[in-house]
Design a protein around this motif. Structure first.
Motif, PDB file in Angstrom:
ATOM      1  N   PRO A   1      41.565  31.888  36.486  1.00  0.00           N
ATOM      2  CA  PRO A   1      41.862  33.130  36.468  1.00  0.00           C
ATOM      3  C   PRO A   1      43.367  33.419  36.768  1.00  0.00           C
ATOM      4  O   PRO A   1      44.224  32.956  37.562  1.00  0.00           O
ATOM      5  CB  PRO A   1      41.049  33.529  37.860  1.00  0.00           C
ATOM      6  CG  PRO A   1      40.813  32.228  38.557  1.00  0.00           C
ATOM      7  CD  PRO A   1      40.764  31.151  37.574  1.00  0.00           C
ATOM      8  N   VAL A   2      43.791  34.378  35.945  1.00  0.00           N
ATOM      9  CA  VAL A   2      45.263  34.735  36.179  1.00  0.00           C
ATOM     10  C   VAL A   2      45.239  36.362  36.259  1.00  0.00           C
ATOM     11  O   VAL A   2      44.944  36.971  35.232  1.00  0.00           O
ATOM     12  CB  VAL A   2      46.085  34.046  34.922  1.00  0.00           C
ATOM     13  CG1 VAL A   2      47.657  34.743  35.126  1.00  0.00           C
ATOM     14  CG2 VAL A   2      46.096  32.661  34.717  1.00  0.00           C
ATOM     15  N   ASP A   3      45.944  36.768  37.089  1.00  0.00           N
ATOM     16  CA  ASP A   3      45.911  38.317  37.209  1.00  0.00           C
ATOM     17  C   ASP A   3      44.329  38.875  37.366  1.00  0.00           C
ATOM     18  O   ASP A   3      44.362  40.057  36.718  1.00  0.00           O
ATOM     19  CB  ASP A   3      47.070  38.977  36.324  1.00  0.00           C
ATOM     20  CG  ASP A   3      48.350  38.567  36.609  1.00  0.00           C
ATOM     21  OD1 ASP A   3      48.735  38.320  37.688  1.00  0.00           O
ATOM     22  OD2 ASP A   3      49.143  38.505  35.674  1.00  0.00           O
ATOM     23  N   GLY A   4      43.642  38.192  37.730  1.00  0.00           N
ATOM     24  CA  GLY A   4      42.069  38.695  37.783  1.00  0.00           C
ATOM     25  C   GLY A   4      41.422  38.448  36.397  1.00  0.00           C
ATOM     26  O   GLY A   4      40.162  38.933  36.482  1.00  0.00           O
ATOM     27  N   HIS A   5      42.154  38.070  35.583  1.00  0.00           N
ATOM     28  CA  HIS A   5      41.400  37.618  34.100  1.00  0.00           C
ATOM     29  C   HIS A   5      41.443  36.200  33.760  1.00  0.00           C
ATOM     30  O   HIS A   5      42.400  35.490  33.919  1.00  0.00           O
ATOM     31  CB  HIS A   5      42.157  38.301  33.156  1.00  0.00           C
ATOM     32  CG  HIS A   5      42.403  40.063  33.223  1.00  0.00           C
ATOM     33  ND1 HIS A   5      41.504  40.793  33.393  1.00  0.00           N
ATOM     34  CD2 HIS A   5      43.293  40.665  33.659  1.00  0.00           C
ATOM     35  CE1 HIS A   5      41.493  41.922  33.710  1.00  0.00           C
ATOM     36  NE2 HIS A   5      42.877  41.974  33.907  1.00  0.00           N
ATOM     37  N   PRO A   6      39.965  35.821  33.143  1.00  0.00           N
ATOM     38  CA  PRO A   6      40.179  34.212  32.890  1.00  0.00           C
ATOM     39  C   PRO A   6      41.147  33.802  31.696  1.00  0.00           C
ATOM     40  O   PRO A   6      41.164  34.514  30.700  1.00  0.00           O
ATOM     41  CB  PRO A   6      38.740  34.202  32.426  1.00  0.00           C
ATOM     42  CG  PRO A   6      38.286  35.475  31.933  1.00  0.00           C
ATOM     43  CD  PRO A   6      39.021  36.252  32.811  1.00  0.00           C
TER      44      PRO A   6
ATOM     45  N   ALA B   1      46.149  32.500  46.321  1.00  0.00           N
ATOM     46  CA  ALA B   1      44.925  32.638  47.384  1.00  0.00           C
ATOM     47  C   ALA B   1      43.614  33.216  46.485  1.00  0.00           C
ATOM     48  O   ALA B   1      42.451  32.787  46.234  1.00  0.00           O
ATOM     49  CB  ALA B   1      45.043  33.336  48.562  1.00  0.00           C
ATOM     50  N   GLN B   2      44.076  34.307  45.810  1.00  0.00           N
ATOM     51  CA  GLN B   2      43.083  34.882  44.775  1.00  0.00           C
ATOM     52  C   GLN B   2      42.752  33.771  43.623  1.00  0.00           C
ATOM     53  O   GLN B   2      41.558  33.798  43.422  1.00  0.00           O
ATOM     54  CB  GLN B   2      43.782  36.066  44.233  1.00  0.00           C
ATOM     55  CG  GLN B   2      42.899  36.962  43.485  1.00  0.00           C
ATOM     56  CD  GLN B   2      43.253  38.388  42.947  1.00  0.00           C
ATOM     57  OE1 GLN B   2      44.349  38.473  42.616  1.00  0.00           O
ATOM     58  NE2 GLN B   2      42.273  39.429  42.869  1.00  0.00           N
ATOM     59  N   ALA B   3      43.669  33.322  42.932  1.00  0.00           N
ATOM     60  CA  ALA B   3      43.267  32.637  41.810  1.00  0.00           C
ATOM     61  C   ALA B   3      42.389  31.318  42.227  1.00  0.00           C
ATOM     62  O   ALA B   3      41.515  30.914  41.594  1.00  0.00           O
ATOM     63  CB  ALA B   3      44.663  31.887  41.286  1.00  0.00           C
ATOM     64  N   ALA B   4      42.842  30.660  43.487  1.00  0.00           N
ATOM     65  CA  ALA B   4      41.969  29.409  43.856  1.00  0.00           C
ATOM     66  C   ALA B   4      40.334  29.927  44.410  1.00  0.00           C
ATOM     67  O   ALA B   4      39.626  29.453  43.979  1.00  0.00           O
ATOM     68  CB  ALA B   4      42.617  28.633  45.123  1.00  0.00           C
ATOM     69  N   GLY B   5      40.443  31.074  44.935  1.00  0.00           N
ATOM     70  CA  GLY B   5      39.274  31.650  45.418  1.00  0.00           C
ATOM     71  C   GLY B   5      38.314  32.016  44.221  1.00  0.00           C
ATOM     72  O   GLY B   5      36.960  31.791  44.551  1.00  0.00           O
ATOM     73  N   ASN B   6      38.808  32.219  43.124  1.00  0.00           N
ATOM     74  CA  ASN B   6      38.041  32.787  42.087  1.00  0.00           C
ATOM     75  C   ASN B   6      37.700  31.669  41.027  1.00  0.00           C
ATOM     76  O   ASN B   6      37.188  31.860  40.071  1.00  0.00           O
ATOM     77  CB  ASN B   6      38.455  33.885  41.347  1.00  0.00           C
ATOM     78  CG  ASN B   6      38.271  35.161  42.368  1.00  0.00           C
ATOM     79  OD1 ASN B   6      37.436  35.332  42.833  1.00  0.00           O
ATOM     80  ND2 ASN B   6      39.495  36.036  41.939  1.00  0.00           N
ATOM     81  N   LEU B   7      38.384  30.598  41.422  1.00  0.00           N
ATOM     82  CA  LEU B   7      38.158  29.500  40.143  1.00  0.00           C
ATOM     83  C   LEU B   7      37.048  28.742  40.278  1.00  0.00           C
ATOM     84  O   LEU B   7      36.845  27.942  41.355  1.00  0.00           O
ATOM     85  CB  LEU B   7      39.502  28.396  40.383  1.00  0.00           C
ATOM     86  CG  LEU B   7      39.720  27.426  39.450  1.00  0.00           C
ATOM     87  CD1 LEU B   7      39.464  27.808  37.890  1.00  0.00           C
ATOM     88  CD2 LEU B   7      41.068  26.629  39.436  1.00  0.00           C
TER      89      LEU B   7
ATOM     90  N   ASN C   1      31.328  31.635  47.753  1.00  0.00           N
ATOM     91  CA  ASN C   1      32.806  31.431  47.495  1.00  0.00           C
ATOM     92  C   ASN C   1      33.490  31.461  48.713  1.00  0.00           C
ATOM     93  O   ASN C   1      32.911  31.912  49.869  1.00  0.00           O
ATOM     94  CB  ASN C   1      33.117  32.116  46.365  1.00  0.00           C
ATOM     95  CG  ASN C   1      33.180  33.604  46.742  1.00  0.00           C
ATOM     96  OD1 ASN C   1      33.376  33.982  47.792  1.00  0.00           O
ATOM     97  ND2 ASN C   1      32.733  34.448  45.556  1.00  0.00           N
ATOM     98  N   MET C   2      34.735  31.153  48.644  1.00  0.00           N
ATOM     99  CA  MET C   2      35.767  31.017  50.062  1.00  0.00           C
ATOM    100  C   MET C   2      35.825  32.434  50.490  1.00  0.00           C
ATOM    101  O   MET C   2      35.480  32.887  51.806  1.00  0.00           O
ATOM    102  CB  MET C   2      37.232  30.863  49.431  1.00  0.00           C
ATOM    103  CG  MET C   2      38.060  30.676  50.436  1.00  0.00           C
ATOM    104  SD  MET C   2      39.530  29.740  50.252  1.00  0.00           S
ATOM    105  CE  MET C   2      40.108  30.572  48.773  1.00  0.00           C
ATOM    106  N   ALA C   3      35.869  33.605  49.552  1.00  0.00           N
ATOM    107  CA  ALA C   3      35.791  34.873  50.149  1.00  0.00           C
ATOM    108  C   ALA C   3      34.672  35.428  50.878  1.00  0.00           C
ATOM    109  O   ALA C   3      34.737  36.015  51.842  1.00  0.00           O
ATOM    110  CB  ALA C   3      36.309  35.988  49.044  1.00  0.00           C
ATOM    111  N   SER C   4      33.511  35.005  50.137  1.00  0.00           N
ATOM    112  CA  SER C   4      32.175  35.657  50.987  1.00  0.00           C
ATOM    113  C   SER C   4      31.964  34.596  52.325  1.00  0.00           C
ATOM    114  O   SER C   4      31.565  35.324  53.158  1.00  0.00           O
ATOM    115  CB  SER C   4      30.880  35.038  50.053  1.00  0.00           C
ATOM    116  OG  SER C   4      30.764  33.739  49.766  1.00  0.00           O
TER     117      SER C   4
END
Length: 399
Positions: free
Chosen positions: A335-340, A373-379, A261-264
């Motif tokens: 993902p919103v605030d870390g939760h799906p 950034a967090q939401a996009a990276g985890n989506l 993913n983007m973060a990795s």
């Protein structure tokens, strides 16, 4: 924003929101360059889970844009058999939209039900159905002058970068040399300074990895040392092939497929600074930028359609299957605030992505800043996508 997505393809990764633009001014080709047409099927609005509408203002933005184009301009969709492929197909619906009372959600819903027909798209190649990923505008550190930590240039579009059609009608990108078009410089050649001393630098960044991810997104915001923010938008590609870095890392055993993913990818690049440049140069594709009007900082960069992207409402699609400007009903886990969270809403096909191919892929625009950034990276979510196709004026009279 043209467009590069973020994690625009998680496993194929980071593929991006940048095409060479929608060619909105060109007359429709009528699909003659496509080998075959895929068939979409009409369904009823009651088949749309959670159907409602509160996004008419975004549709009106699309209408304002298409109203400036010739009626025979192609918006895409030539690879599929449903209406809405030309600007003229949208005129009646856009005229009707302007009469809907502002803020009246019931009237907006009635408008879409009266003037549009929902179409389910044909199945693509994915065994698990449609895949949604996300993209955003990064905010990074930079300077208008080179010095200190700011050593990585952001280049504007070079004047010798040209796009022309070859004898087969295919658009090619390159530079002119001895009367012919040759491939433009690769990422590695540009990193090594082939464009230096040509006064093409817009500004300078503190980290080459920041530039790489800025190019993946296709737009972003650069915060200067005095806290002023400069907005950058896509302004062209070098025409070299796009090579997803995640795929390269998996092939080399640096990442496992499920970990891409983007973060990795970013974590690996930052943890291996001596190898990072060589790794990034495995992708010869390179994006050039322009400075955007500072304007409304609460609006996104322009997408392929030429209208500012709206967080949570704009999406990048494959225009072979979905005409630009189309309303698209989306159901996915976001993902919103870390939760799906189950997302059931009307989005709009306002952007393109180099890695968004087929009727079963889409990239959702999440906005800008750390939360985006967090939401996009985890989506990375399977889901459903229903395209709303406009009725013609005559069809509406019979409806």
């Amino acid at each position: 924003m043209k467009r590069i997505a973020p994690l625009c393809a998680v496993v194929a990764l980071c593929g991006c929101h940048f095409g060479e633009g929608p060619n909105l001014g060109a007359p429709s080709a009528g699909g003659k360059h496509h080998k075959s047409h895929h068939h979409a099927h009409t369904i009823s609005f009651d088949r749309l889970p959670g159907w409602q509408d509160d996004a008419l203002p975004v549709f009106l933005q699309d209408c304002h844009k298409v109203a400036s184009l010739p009626a025979d301009s192609s918006l895409g969709g030539e690879g599929i058999s449903h209406p809405g492929r030309q600007v003229g197909d949208w005129q009646a619906a856009c005229n009707a939209a302007r009469t809907v009372p502002t803020g009246d959600r019931a009237a907006a819903r009635a408008f879409f039900e009266q003037w549009f027909v929902p179409y389910s798209l044909p199945a693509g190649k994915r065994a698990d159905g449609m895949l949604f990923t996300g993209y955003y505008e990064p905010e990074i550190r930079g300077s208008l002058r080179r010095g200190g930590i700011y050593q990585t240039p952001v280049y504007r579009r070079p004047p010798d970068l040209v796009r022309e059609r070859d004898a087969q009608g295919k658009v090619v990108t390159g530079r002119s040399e001895d009367g012919r078009i040759v491939p433009y410089w690769t990422r590695a050649q540009i990193d090594q300074g082939v464009l230096a001393h040509r006064k093409l630098e817009l500004l300078w960044l503190a980290d080459p990895v920041d530039l790489f991810f800025l190019q993946l997104q296709g737009a972003g915001r650069v915060r200067l040392p005095n806290d002023k923010v400069i907005r950058l938008g896509f302004d062209g590609l070098n025409g070299q092939p796009y090579v997803p870095l995640g795929r390269v890392m998996v092939a080399q055993g640096l990442l496992k497929p499920d970990d891409v993913n983007m973060a990795s990818i970013r974590n690996w690049l930052e943890a291996n600074p001596q190898k990072a440049m060589d790794m990034m140069e495995q992708n010869p594709n390179y994006v050039f930028f322009r400075e955007l009007d500072p304007g409304d900082t609460q609006a996104g960069a322009p997408g392929a359609l030429g209208v500012p992207l709206t967080p949570g409402r704009s999406m990048a699609v494959d225009r072979d299957f979905i005409p630009l400007g189309s309303p698209v009903w989306v159901q996915a886990q976001v993902p919103v605030d870390g939760h799906p969270v189950t997302w059931q809403r009307l989005d709009f096909a306002q952007d393109l992505g180099t890695d968004i191919k087929g009727p079963d892929r889409a990239d959702l625009y999440m906005g800008w800043g750390p939360e985006a950034a967090q939401a996009a990276g985890n989506l990375r979510s399977p889901g459903q996508m229903i395209v709303l196709v406009p009725r013609s004026g005559e069809a509406e009279k019979k409806h």
